[in-house]
Every structure is written in structure tokens, then in C-alpha cells.
Scaffold this motif. Structure first.
Motif, PDB file in Angstrom:
ATOM      1  N   THR A 174       0.858  -1.180   0.000  1.00  0.00           N
ATOM      2  CA  THR A 174       0.000   0.000   0.000  1.00  0.00           C
ATOM      3  C   THR A 174       0.897   1.233   0.000  1.00  0.00           C
ATOM      4  O   THR A 174       1.901   1.266   0.701  1.00  0.00           O
ATOM      5  CB  THR A 174      -0.901   0.013   1.246  1.00  0.00           C
ATOM      6  OG1 THR A 174      -1.710  -1.164   1.252  1.00  0.00           O
ATOM      7  CG2 THR A 174      -1.796   1.239   1.281  1.00  0.00           C
ATOM      8  N   GLY A 175       0.556   2.236  -0.801  1.00  0.00           N
ATOM      9  CA  GLY A 175       1.326   3.473  -0.847  1.00  0.00           C
ATOM     10  C   GLY A 175       0.466   4.658  -0.477  1.00  0.00           C
ATOM     11  O   GLY A 175      -0.674   4.767  -0.915  1.00  0.00           O
ATOM     12  N   CYS A 176       0.997   5.544   0.345  1.00  0.00           N
ATOM     13  CA  CYS A 176       0.304   6.771   0.746  1.00  0.00           C
ATOM     14  C   CYS A 176       1.157   7.963   0.333  1.00  0.00           C
ATOM     15  O   CYS A 176       2.297   8.104   0.774  1.00  0.00           O
ATOM     16  CB  CYS A 176       0.094   6.797   2.258  1.00  0.00           C
ATOM     17  SG  CYS A 176      -0.924   5.466   2.875  1.00  0.00           S
ATOM     18  N   LYS A 177       0.596   8.799  -0.523  1.00  0.00           N
ATOM     19  CA  LYS A 177       1.300   9.980  -1.019  1.00  0.00           C
ATOM     20  C   LYS A 177       1.244  11.083   0.031  1.00  0.00           C
ATOM     21  O   LYS A 177       0.169  11.436   0.529  1.00  0.00           O
ATOM     22  CB  LYS A 177       0.640  10.447  -2.321  1.00  0.00           C
ATOM     23  CG  LYS A 177       1.287  11.647  -2.936  1.00  0.00           C
ATOM     24  CD  LYS A 177       2.493  11.244  -3.759  1.00  0.00           C
ATOM     25  CE  LYS A 177       2.942  12.422  -4.596  1.00  0.00           C
ATOM     26  NZ  LYS A 177       4.334  12.672  -4.489  1.00  0.00           N
ATOM     27  N   LEU A 178       2.398  11.626   0.377  1.00  0.00           N
ATOM     28  CA  LEU A 178       2.494  12.710   1.357  1.00  0.00           C
ATOM     29  C   LEU A 178       2.831  13.987   0.604  1.00  0.00           C
ATOM     30  O   LEU A 178       3.973  14.208   0.225  1.00  0.00           O
ATOM     31  CB  LEU A 178       3.585  12.401   2.382  1.00  0.00           C
ATOM     32  CG  LEU A 178       3.498  11.047   3.066  1.00  0.00           C
ATOM     33  CD1 LEU A 178       4.705  10.830   3.961  1.00  0.00           C
ATOM     34  CD2 LEU A 178       2.208  10.909   3.847  1.00  0.00           C
ATOM     35  N   ASP A 179       1.835  14.837   0.377  1.00  0.00           N
ATOM     36  CA  ASP A 179       2.104  16.067  -0.363  1.00  0.00           C
ATOM     37  C   ASP A 179       2.726  17.127   0.554  1.00  0.00           C
ATOM     38  O   ASP A 179       2.770  16.981   1.773  1.00  0.00           O
ATOM     39  CB  ASP A 179       0.851  16.580  -1.062  1.00  0.00           C
ATOM     40  CG  ASP A 179      -0.274  16.917  -0.101  1.00  0.00           C
ATOM     41  OD1 ASP A 179      -0.024  17.100   1.106  1.00  0.00           O
ATOM     42  OD2 ASP A 179      -1.423  17.004  -0.561  1.00  0.00           O
ATOM     43  N   ASP A 180       3.233  18.191  -0.041  1.00  0.00           N
ATOM     44  CA  ASP A 180       3.908  19.240   0.726  1.00  0.00           C
ATOM     45  C   ASP A 180       2.997  19.858   1.776  1.00  0.00           C
ATOM     46  O   ASP A 180       3.438  20.168   2.882  1.00  0.00           O
ATOM     47  CB  ASP A 180       4.432  20.337  -0.209  1.00  0.00           C
ATOM     48  CG  ASP A 180       5.631  19.879  -1.022  1.00  0.00           C
ATOM     49  OD1 ASP A 180       6.368  18.989  -0.543  1.00  0.00           O
ATOM     50  OD2 ASP A 180       5.808  20.396  -2.138  1.00  0.00           O
ATOM     51  N   ASP A 181       1.720  20.066   1.444  1.00  0.00           N
ATOM     52  CA  ASP A 181       0.777  20.649   2.401  1.00  0.00           C
ATOM     53  C   ASP A 181       0.626  19.746   3.624  1.00  0.00           C
ATOM     54  O   ASP A 181       0.648  20.211   4.753  1.00  0.00           O
ATOM     55  CB  ASP A 181      -0.580  20.881   1.741  1.00  0.00           C
ATOM     56  CG  ASP A 181      -1.564  21.533   2.687  1.00  0.00           C
ATOM     57  OD1 ASP A 181      -1.253  22.638   3.196  1.00  0.00           O
ATOM     58  OD2 ASP A 181      -2.627  20.932   2.937  1.00  0.00           O
TER      59      ASP A 181
END
Length: 65
Positions: free
Chosen positions: A34-41
Motif C-alpha cells: 500500500t502506498g500513501c502519497k504525502l504532499d507538501d501541504d
């Protein structure tokens, strides 16, 4: 803790890609990655823990030609 009072050990597998800011892991009940994208915000403005919905049961990803 187990019912007999002895410690219970669970080992998880995870990794982090700093280029794409994606955290990858395998949940306890499902060996699919499973992958969770961590954006800059999220990284710069998050002051409280966040929970993602994660599929906890094994599944099969079918591909057709």
C-alpha cells in the motif's frame, strides 16, 4: 500482550521514497503493498495524526489482456 500476559511481537514492513514523498507498507492482514502519497501541504501543515483507510483483507488484482 497475549492473554497469558506475555508480550506479543508484530513486525511490519515499510519504506519511504523521498523523491516522490510516498510511504509504502504492507498491512498486517494483507501482503499487497500500500502506498500513501504525502504532499507538501500535509508535511508542512499537519499538526494532528491522519489515518488512511487501508484494505485489511487479502485480495487479488486481476489483469486482463
Amino acid at each position: 500482550m497475549k492473554s497469558d500476559g506475555t508480550p506479543d511481537l508484530t513486525q511490519y514492513t515499510s519504506s519511504m521514497c523521498v523523491s516522490s514523498l510516498t510511504y509504502y507498507f504492507t498491512p498486517y492482514g494483507n501482503q499487497r503493498i500500500t502506498g500513501c502519497k504525502l504532499d507538501d501541504d500535509f508535511i508542512n501543515n499537519s499538526s494532528t495524526p491522519y489515518e488512511w483507510d487501508v484494505l485489511q483483507t487479502e485480495d487479488i488484482l486481476y489483469k486482463e489482456r
